[in-house]
Write an enzyme that holds these catalytic residues in place. Structure first.
Site, short mmCIF file in Angstrom:
data_model
loop_
_atom_site.label_atom_id
_atom_site.label_comp_id
_atom_site.label_asym_id
_atom_site.label_seq_id
_atom_site.Cartn_x
_atom_site.Cartn_y
_atom_site.Cartn_z
N ASN A 170 -12.70 124.38 29.32
CA ASN A 170 -12.25 123.44 30.35
C ASN A 170 -13.48 122.89 31.07
O ASN A 170 -14.05 123.56 31.93
CB ASN A 170 -11.32 124.19 31.34
CG ASN A 170 -10.94 123.33 32.52
OD1 ASN A 170 -11.06 122.10 32.49
ND2 ASN A 170 -10.45 123.97 33.58
N TRP A 171 -13.86 121.67 30.70
CA TRP A 171 -15.10 121.12 31.23
C TRP A 171 -14.98 120.58 32.65
O TRP A 171 -15.99 120.21 33.26
CB TRP A 171 -15.60 120.00 30.29
CG TRP A 171 -16.52 120.52 29.23
CD1 TRP A 171 -16.54 121.79 28.73
CD2 TRP A 171 -17.54 119.80 28.55
NE1 TRP A 171 -17.51 121.90 27.76
CE2 TRP A 171 -18.14 120.68 27.63
CE3 TRP A 171 -17.99 118.48 28.60
CZ2 TRP A 171 -19.18 120.30 26.80
CZ3 TRP A 171 -19.03 118.09 27.77
CH2 TRP A 171 -19.62 118.99 26.88
N LYS A 172 -13.78 120.50 33.17
CA LYS A 172 -13.58 119.93 34.52
C LYS A 172 -14.29 118.57 34.60
O LYS A 172 -14.33 117.84 33.63
CB LYS A 172 -14.04 120.91 35.60
CG LYS A 172 -13.46 122.30 35.37
CD LYS A 172 -13.64 123.20 36.54
CE LYS A 172 -13.09 124.57 36.17
NZ LYS A 172 -12.98 125.45 37.31
N GLU A 178 -7.02 123.90 41.14
CA GLU A 178 -7.80 122.82 41.78
C GLU A 178 -6.91 121.58 41.96
O GLU A 178 -7.05 120.86 42.95
CB GLU A 178 -9.03 122.50 40.91
CG GLU A 178 -10.06 123.63 41.00
CD GLU A 178 -11.00 123.70 39.81
OE1 GLU A 178 -10.98 122.81 38.95
OE2 GLU A 178 -11.76 124.69 39.75
N GLY A 191 -14.21 127.91 32.11
CA GLY A 191 -14.75 126.73 32.77
C GLY A 191 -16.26 126.65 32.58
O GLY A 191 -16.77 126.24 31.54
N GLY A 192 -16.99 127.10 33.61
CA GLY A 192 -18.45 126.96 33.64
C GLY A 192 -19.15 127.39 32.35
O GLY A 192 -20.01 126.68 31.83
N GLU A 215 -5.05 132.61 36.26
CA GLU A 215 -6.40 132.39 36.80
C GLU A 215 -6.40 132.71 38.30
O GLU A 215 -6.03 131.85 39.11
CB GLU A 215 -6.81 130.93 36.63
CG GLU A 215 -6.94 130.48 35.19
CD GLU A 215 -7.81 129.23 35.12
OE1 GLU A 215 -8.89 129.32 34.52
OE2 GLU A 215 -7.45 128.20 35.68
P1 PGA Z 1 -14.57 129.27 35.49
O1 PGA Z 1 -13.33 128.25 35.53
O2 PGA Z 1 -14.61 129.87 34.11
O3 PGA Z 1 -15.75 128.42 35.81
O4 PGA Z 1 -14.30 130.31 36.52
C1 PGA Z 1 -12.12 128.57 34.90
C2 PGA Z 1 -11.11 127.48 35.14
O5 PGA Z 1 -10.98 126.99 36.27
O6 PGA Z 1 -10.39 127.08 34.20
#
Ligand code: PGA
Length: 252
Positions: A5-7, A96, A236-237, A168
């Site tokens: 998930n690259w956001k 988010e 994510g990150g 999450e």
């Molecule tokens: P993160 O994000 O791995 O950076 O904690 C996960 C997500 O929000 O899907």
């Protein structure tokens, strides 16, 4: 199911490099889809590069809007458009989006229904904040978020198999503090049992898939995924780095 998930990160260049590196190094097993969710503006580009690489990486969208009957929505992206692009997966209910875009349960329900109508697989994200955890009210909080699945119209109940729940905890997202394995296991067991017992899932004779997200990285992924209650990871990150991501996938 392992999801990147690259956001709101990346560029055309980083998308191209990532797809090339991951495609060349990942050993994708059919039972464990490898899903790339780039920012929406790169979906079509990513789709094309994946096809050119003859890669088995799947594409997911980080976002979908629901239609407002006869109203128009500037900037909206419908599940039909995603289907048209060959997208198979969509994230709905990410904390988010719940927090910053003020998504209500009603909106989330409609998004899930429309996505299922358009044959997309939904990754339904849920998770508690730190106050809820500290008050020992996680189960109550999650059950209220899960009740959205019970509100789907009966025509959509046949499609429940197309829904994966992503647990999450909000306090773990982007914080570097992943939940501990025993907490993840206990929560995943609760989610599976709640859906089965309360949300009309039991006739499917399978428990829903529940994946974990929140500060997953190369050091903690093996321990988290080793639990039989964890059916995948939402990253994510750590997914922004192609090498880290394919290593996590290959270890899972
Ligand atoms: P993160 O994000 O791995 O950076 O904690 C996960 C997500 O929000 O899907």
């Amino acid at each position: 199911m392992i999801i990147a998930n690259w956001k709101m990160n990346g560029s055309r260049r980083s998308v191209a490099t990532w797809i090339e590196v991951v495609s060349n190094n990942v050993n994708i097993k059919k039972i464990n889809p490898c899903i790339f969710c780039p920012p929406t503006c790169y979906l079509e580009y990513a789709r094309r590069l994946i096809d050119e690489n003859s890669s088995s990486i799947e594409i997911g969208s980080q976002i979908v809007n629901h239609s407002f009957q006869d109203e128009s929505l500037t900037g909206g992206i419908s599940s039909k458009m995603l289907k048209d692009l060959g997208i198979k997966f969509v994230l709905v209910g990410h904390s988010e989006q719940r927090n910053f875009l003020k998504e209500s349960k009603n909106v989330i329900t409609k998004k899930i229904e429309e996505a299922l109508d358009d044959e997309l697989s939904v990754i339904y994200c849920i998770g508690e904040d730190i106050d809820t955890k500290n008050k020992n009210e996680t189960h109550l909080f999650l059950s209220e978020q899960l009740d959205v699945l019970g509100q789907l119209q009966s025509t959509h109940k046949d499609k429940l198999r197309s829904i994966t729940v992503a647990y999450e905890p909000i306090w773990a997202i982007g914080s570097g503090l992943n939940a501990e394995k025993v907490y993840i296991e206990e929560t995943h067991q609760f989610i599976k049992k709640y859906i089965n017992d309360h949300l009309g899932w039991s006739h499917l004779r399978i428990y829903p898939a529940v994946i974990y997200g929140g500060s997953v990285n190369l050091d903690n992924c093996e321990e988290i995924i080793s639990s039989t209650d964890v059916d995948g990871l939402l990253i994510g990150g750590a997914s922004l780095n192609s090498e880290t991501f394919y290593k996590i996938y290959n270890l899972s």
